[in-house]
Design a protein around this motif. Structure first.
Motif, mmCIF file in Angstrom:
data_model
loop_
_atom_site.group_PDB
_atom_site.id
_atom_site.type_symbol
_atom_site.label_atom_id
_atom_site.label_comp_id
_atom_site.label_asym_id
_atom_site.label_seq_id
_atom_site.Cartn_x
_atom_site.Cartn_y
_atom_site.Cartn_z
ATOM 1 N N GLY A 141 0.888 -1.098 -0.155
ATOM 2 C CA GLY A 141 -0.009 0.099 -0.133
ATOM 3 C C GLY A 141 0.817 1.231 -0.017
ATOM 4 N N SER A 142 1.993 1.193 0.986
ATOM 5 C CA SER A 142 2.787 2.400 0.762
ATOM 6 C C SER A 142 3.343 2.420 -0.511
ATOM 7 N N LYS A 146 3.134 6.147 -3.002
ATOM 8 C CA LYS A 146 4.451 6.771 -3.675
ATOM 9 C C LYS A 146 4.414 6.775 -4.989
ATOM 10 N N GLU A 147 3.930 5.476 -5.787
ATOM 11 C CA GLU A 147 3.994 5.893 -7.219
ATOM 12 C C GLU A 147 2.839 6.858 -7.630
ATOM 13 N N LYS A 148 1.742 7.038 -6.779
ATOM 14 C CA LYS A 148 0.621 8.167 -6.893
ATOM 15 C C LYS A 148 1.320 9.465 -6.924
ATOM 16 N N TYR A 190 -5.637 6.265 0.904
ATOM 17 C CA TYR A 190 -5.213 5.783 -0.174
ATOM 18 C C TYR A 190 -4.539 4.281 -0.106
ATOM 19 N N MET A 191 -3.295 4.730 0.832
ATOM 20 C CA MET A 191 -2.365 3.656 1.099
ATOM 21 C C MET A 191 -3.275 2.269 1.677
ATOM 22 N N TYR A 225 3.497 2.303 9.506
ATOM 23 C CA TYR A 225 2.570 2.755 8.452
ATOM 24 C C TYR A 225 1.609 3.445 8.705
ATOM 25 N N CYS A 226 1.293 3.401 10.011
ATOM 26 C CA CYS A 226 0.019 4.038 10.410
ATOM 27 C C CYS A 226 0.583 5.229 11.110
ATOM 28 N N ASP A 227 0.477 6.405 10.029
ATOM 29 C CA ASP A 227 0.822 7.773 10.502
ATOM 30 C C ASP A 227 -0.303 8.410 11.416
#
Length: 811
Positions: A141-142, A146-148, A190-191, A225-227
């Protein structure tokens, strides 16, 4: 509760108003409660009020997403041996037995026994999963996020965005403005969406399990990953003795202080219906594409209008005003908050530049309007995903509070509120014309999507208020102005009565009174036109003055969040009310002037001219509003926001596409939720739909399953009657509003203050703040009639609120 103008403030499903009926997931159709037997001898006659009887027999409130989670989250029997199961302390208000009678009593929905796509289901058995499954899914997901970001940076580098001043630019930059905070939060959403899709594939979750139960897979609270900085922050400790509402909606529910707050997800009345069960747009029942939203618009929705028999254009304006107070869906944005282009030639020729949040509306080559301009693609980006730290289907973010709390006037943050205040005598900022008229503050932002150089050159700017959509159409701008003036009028009167009060006390007391007045007018004058007096009485929605009269008690267990289906589909019924022409009436000479609606979109400058506001209000109160239904003005089905362009946007297409974007469920699911039998084919709908609309529907849909209804009704003499599937989310919203909002009047205000609030009326507010009008109907939302005479503003038949009830000190 609100019956004493107290517990008003929340919307459970909540909102759009300004304008339409093209239901977001498929179409809006004119619903009729029955076709007479002599019109079709093959259809058995049914009582004219059968839908009302059915709805009134259902238990309220209806079960929803929060009910499902509460039932099973604490359960000791759902997965008793699951080592990952969260543990809870005993709580008598949340029984641990999910099979107890409080959970299993039949709700009278008509889902078949083998239908598990509803909240009455039991959770699916989760397959075995490991920590690696979770971490690898999050990593994927991350990577996708980043690609987006890379695509967004490349678009910015090439300066590719929507053309400034174009219809799509006006829609995305001015009307659907997205706060930078929402854009940041959407990164996490989104992630997690892509992480959920990856987890679904890794452990072979079914589409159904991914939708309903993937939320219980894994604990990501401590994951890097959970900011937490991208989640809606929790407020500090709530003050249970506070006299006033918070501006951002927090602490309305002391046990769950962020429920209903700004920048929180919409909730779900029905389970989401995404193509992959996680986030892809809704598909047809056979897995194929749904018909083009534009094709549905041109085939099903007619470009002609039928006037309401009872209501004025002010009904549409008030509906939009209320809607903007409770819903503002965030849109996906590019780098630096830029709008995302999806239809430009350069984007279409280079797939690497195509943003993953694009979901443009394809226009048939033989389109009856756009073909003349060689248009085959209409710009459309998906709504921004709401952030979360768990797996599960995509949800959308509401930037407004879920409460009817005047945020449209005051904003949704302390910073925004501070910028709107004068910080003197409790007043709001304003600009005063040379002849002494009070207007909203000027917006001097050249990038607000509204200001134009040929007006700013003469120091005539668009306006700013608590809501960014203030300039969208001039009648809405008028309503904003009226209520800003009303606040200042209240503050000045309170200062005269209580000269010792400081600026803060004057401001907050005026704000509290104004919110109560908006709520009272909404439930006393507007809501009866929407759901009818019978349902008002059944749900006990009518305002009550006396404390000993029955009312809805505050319930902290009911989630106040606006229902996604209400915001993305049902409350858009008002779009069919949009007049193609705006009328101005010159009071003294009764001269009538007409102008196309398009000329007043993002063009509020005529309010600087003396007399124009009064002329516009007179014009709103004179003509009938179009009846709700599947018929729309050409001004919104191809010319919306066109400005100087030869063509604009199609609002009907966009609403259909938005419903699919949000995963709003299909028509049959709503029938069953409403207690109606599911339809197996189109002929089953002959009793419930206008024959012409039903015939059009069969031309564009392969089967009944993918088609979403929601649309209104057949107008009836006393009110604007709606179809069952519209009433369900609307009524639930209105009821939830009463049961979830702690409004200070109930527990802290003397009964004499409550009695004064109940004298509030739209007629008096308009008279006091647009005195040039001189006269008005007693009930401005209704057409002039024998029982609704036009009265001089000085008439005692239009009561005044006596603020003497707020005077403190010795008399």
């Amino acid at each position: 509760m609100i019956h004493q103008v107290s517990h008003w403030g929340n919307h459970d499903s909540s909102s759009q108003v300004a304008l339409l009926v093209a239901l977001a997931t498929g179409l809006s159709v004119l619903i009729r409660d029955g076709i007479r037997a002599n019109e079709d001898p093959q259809v058995d006659p049914v009582p004219d009020n059968q839908s009302l009887i059915t709805l009134m027999s259902l238990p309220w409130p209806r079960r929803d997403q929060e009910w499902y989670v509460r039932r099973w989250e604490r359960s000791r029997t759902m997965t008793p041996d699951d080592p990952h199961k969260r543990q809870f302390e005993d709580d008598p208000e949340n029984p641990d037995d999910p099979d107890g009678p409080e959970w299993t009593t039949h709700d009278r929905s008509t889902f078949p026994d083998n239908d598990t796509w509803n909240w009455n289901r039991r959770p699916s058995d989760l397959p075995d999963w490991t920590g690696d499954d979770v971490s690898e899914s999050l990593s994927y997901g991350s990577m996708e996020e980043k690609e987006k970001t890379k695509v967004e940076e490349e678009l910015a580098k090439r300066n590719l965005s929507l053309v400034r001043g174009s219809p799509s630019y006006k829609h995305q930059q001015a009307f659907r403005k997205t706060d930078p905070q929402a854009t940041k939060m959407a990164k996490l959403g989104y992630m997690m969406g892509h992480a959920t899709t990856k987890m679904k594939d890794r452990i072979n979750l079914t589409r159904e399990t991914a939708t309903f139960d993937s939320q219980w897979v894994g604990d990501m609270s401590a994951s890097p990953y959970c900011d937490k900085g991208l989640l809606r922050p929790h407020p500090g400790p709530c003050n249970s003795l506070s006299r006033y509402r918070s501006v951002d909606g927090t602490c309305n529910n002391l046990k769950n202080p962020t429920w209903g707050a700004s920048f929180t997800p919409f909730r779900r009345a029905l389970p989401p219906d995404y193509g992959d069960g996680v986030s892809s747009v809704r598909r047809a029942a056979d897995g194929g594409d749904l018909p083009s939203a534009r094709l549905v618009s041109t085939t099903v929705h007619l470009n002609k209008l039928a006037d309401s028999r009872s209501y004025t254009v002010l009904t549409m304006t008030w509906g939009q005003f209320v809607d903007h107070d409770i819903t503002l869906t965030a849109l996906s944005k590019g780098s630096g908050g830029r709008s995302i282009p999806c239809c430009s030639e350069e984007i279409l020729l280079q797939p690497s530049l195509y943003h993953p949040e694009c979901n443009p509306i394809m226009i048939p080559k033989d389109d009856p309007f756009y073909a003349a301009f060689n248009q085959t693609c209409m710009e459309f980006t998906r709504s921004a995903p709401a952030p979360r730290c768990n797996f599960g289907p995509r949800e959308q973010l509401n930037q407004q509070t879920a409460f009817l709390d005047g945020s449209i006037i005051y904003g949704t943050s302390e910073k925004q509120l501070a910028s709107l205040r004068k910080h003197q005598d409790g007043l709001l900022q304003s600009q005063v014309t040379l002849d002494g008229r009070e207007l909203l503050p000027a917006s001097q932002d050249p990038d607000d999507g509204c200001n134009v150089e040929d007006q700013t050159h003469y120091d005539r700017f668009c306006f700013t208020s608590g809501d960014s959509r203030v300039n969208e159409q001039i009648l809405l701008t008028v309503m904003h102005t009226v209520w800003a003036r009303q606040h200042n009028l209240l503050a000045l009167e309170l200062k005269d009565l209580n000269p010792d009060w400081d600026d803060e006390r004057l401001f907050q007391e005026a704000r509290k009174i104004l919110i109560a007045q908006i709520q009272h007018i909404t439930y006393n004058e507007y809501v009866p036109s929407i759901i009818g007096p019978n349902f008002m009485k059944h749900l006990k929605l009518s305002p009550q003055v006396e404390r000993d009269e029955p009312s809805h008690d505050y319930d902290e267990m009911i989630h106040p969040g606006i229902a996604n289906e209400f915001a993305a589909a049902a409350y858009r019924f008002g779009h069919s009310q949009i007049q193609g022409l705006i009328q101005k009436i010159d009071g003294p000479g009764m001269n009538i002037e007409f102008a196309q609606l398009n000329t007043f979109l993002f063009n509020p400058y005529s309010l600087y001219d003396p007399g124009n506001m009064a002329n516009l209000v007179r014009g709103e109160g004179a003509p009938a509003t179009p009846a709700f239904g599947y018929i729309f003005s050409p001004q919104v089905t191809g010319r919306l926001f066109r400005g100087d362009s030869p063509f604009g946007l199609d609002l009907v297409s966009m609403n259909i596409q938005r419903g699919r974007d949000h995963g709003v469920g299909g028509y049959n699911r709503w029938r069953m939720y409403c207690g109606l039998p599911p339809a197996s084919n189109f002929s089953d709908l002959a009793r419930d739909m206008d024959a012409g609309a039903l015939n059009s529907i069969t031309k564009v849909y392969r089967s009944i399953s993918p088609f979403c209804d929601y649309s209104p009704f057949d107008p009836s003499p006393g009110h604007l009657e709606f179809s069952m599937t519209f009433k369900m989310p609307s009524n639930r919203t209105l009821l939830n509003l009463l049961q979830t909002s702690v409004f200070p009047f109930l527990s802290q205000s003397p009964s004499e203050q409550l009695a004064e609030i109940h004298k509030s009326s739209l007629a008096r507010v308009l008279c006091d703040n647009v005195p040039e009008m001189g006269s008005i109907q007693r009930w401005p939302l209704r057409k002039y009639a024998t029982g609704n005479p036009r009265l001089p503003c000085s008439s005692m038949s239009i009561p005044r609120v006596d603020l003497g009830a707020w005077e403190e000190g010795d008399l």
